[in-house]
Every structure is written in structure tokens, then in C-alpha cells.
Design a protein around this motif. Sequence first.
Motif, PDB file in Angstrom:
ATOM      1  N   GLY A  96       0.793  -1.229   0.000  1.00 50.56           N
ATOM      2  CA  GLY A  96       0.000   0.000   0.000  1.00 50.56           C
ATOM      3  C   GLY A  96       0.822   1.275   0.000  1.00 50.56           C
ATOM      4  N   LYS A  97       2.155   1.161   0.065  1.00 53.85           N
ATOM      5  CA  LYS A  97       3.024   2.342   0.040  1.00 53.85           C
ATOM      6  C   LYS A  97       3.265   2.746  -1.419  1.00 53.85           C
ATOM      7  N   ILE A 106      -6.958   5.703  -2.226  1.00 52.96           N
ATOM      8  CA  ILE A 106      -6.864   5.309  -0.819  1.00 52.96           C
ATOM      9  C   ILE A 106      -8.250   4.871  -0.375  1.00 52.96           C
ATOM     10  N   GLY A 130       1.227   0.453  -4.105  1.00 48.93           N
ATOM     11  CA  GLY A 130       0.574   1.639  -3.558  1.00 48.93           C
ATOM     12  C   GLY A 130      -0.290   2.412  -4.535  1.00 48.93           C
ATOM     13  N   ASN A 155      -4.362   1.750  -1.908  1.00 43.36           N
ATOM     14  CA  ASN A 155      -4.085   1.443  -0.503  1.00 43.36           C
ATOM     15  C   ASN A 155      -5.360   0.852   0.069  1.00 43.36           C
ATOM     16  N   LYS A 178      -2.529   2.037   7.753  1.00 47.36           N
ATOM     17  CA  LYS A 178      -3.093   2.684   6.572  1.00 47.36           C
ATOM     18  C   LYS A 178      -2.368   3.945   6.286  1.00 47.36           C
TER      19      LYS A 178
END
Length: 187
Positions: free
Chosen positions: A29-30, A134, A175, A178, A187
Amino acid sequence: MNQLPDEPTRCSWCGTDALYRKYHDEEWGKVVHDDETFFEFLVLESAQAGLSWITILRRRENYRKAFAGFDVQAVAAMQPPDAERLMQDAGIIRNRLKITTTITNAQNFIKVQQEFGSFDKYLYSFMPDGKPIINQPVSIPARTEISDAISKDMKKRGFKFFGTTICYAYMQATGMVNDHVVGCDFK
């Protein structure tokens, strides 16, 4: 959620395995914008097709050695004798089609870089406003309309082992999306 006493709350998919947790906490998720990392995850996610992610994650360093430190130019230049050598490498998944596809995918990756200026620009051309998404889902989807579109376009460009589910996992890994669930501390 999956946690031990005095541990942060994590997405449940990473379980209690230390390597999986490290990957979840530090990478998943980065946002990534460098083509080197995009190529690394293309190799790893394509190798994962039909297998569990932890199987590939445990072999990640072996893949790094086998595929020239994920140097796309070096992988694209590999020849049939290299594929034969890799078929003998017990540190990676010894599937001939996945090995030869990694080489072909590297060649296609370079073509995309040449056409778009970078693989990053290509991928983000599919994203709303060119930005990562996100989410804070309760459950994580296996695919989306965006992963469908990227996968379809990549297939047209000759990429293999990159269906919509693998594409969505790739988007999460780099990412572009996310998907740390509601309540996850990362998160």
C-alpha cells in the motif's frame, strides 16, 4: 484484523508470519513511482499466479539473484540458455512458461517505457486524476474496473501472467491502491 497482545492492529491477510507482517507493515500500500520497483513487482506478481503470495515472498531474494537484481535491461536480454539455467534454480518457481514470460514481460516493459517515458506514467494514466486510490474497505476486493482495464491493455501489449486479479494485487503492492482495512494501524 489480526494482532497479538501489545501488537498493532493489522489487516487479517498477513496472519502471524514475521515476513508477511514486515511486508504488510513496510511495503504493501506504500506509493511507488520508480520503474525499478514496478518491474520487481511485475516479476514477483507474475510468478505468483496460481500460488500464494507468501510462497513468492519467501523466494524474493532468490528471484532478485536469478533475475539480475530485477534489472529490466538485463532480464530483457536473457536468452534461451539463461531460461534453461533458471529451470535448474531451486530458489525460484521452476515453471518454464513463467520464466520465459518474465523475459518477454521485461521486453514489453521496456517498450512501454519508451512509449510513455516511464512505466509509472503508463500505469498512472489509468488512475483517476493520475493519483493513487486510498480505500478503507471492510473487505478487500480481488479486482476492480481499473485493474480490468490495465490488465486488458497489458495483455494487448503482450504481457502474460497478469490477469485482473494479479493486476489488482500488483496495484496494492505498489501503492496505486491502498487497501488497508478499517482499523488497520498501517493505513
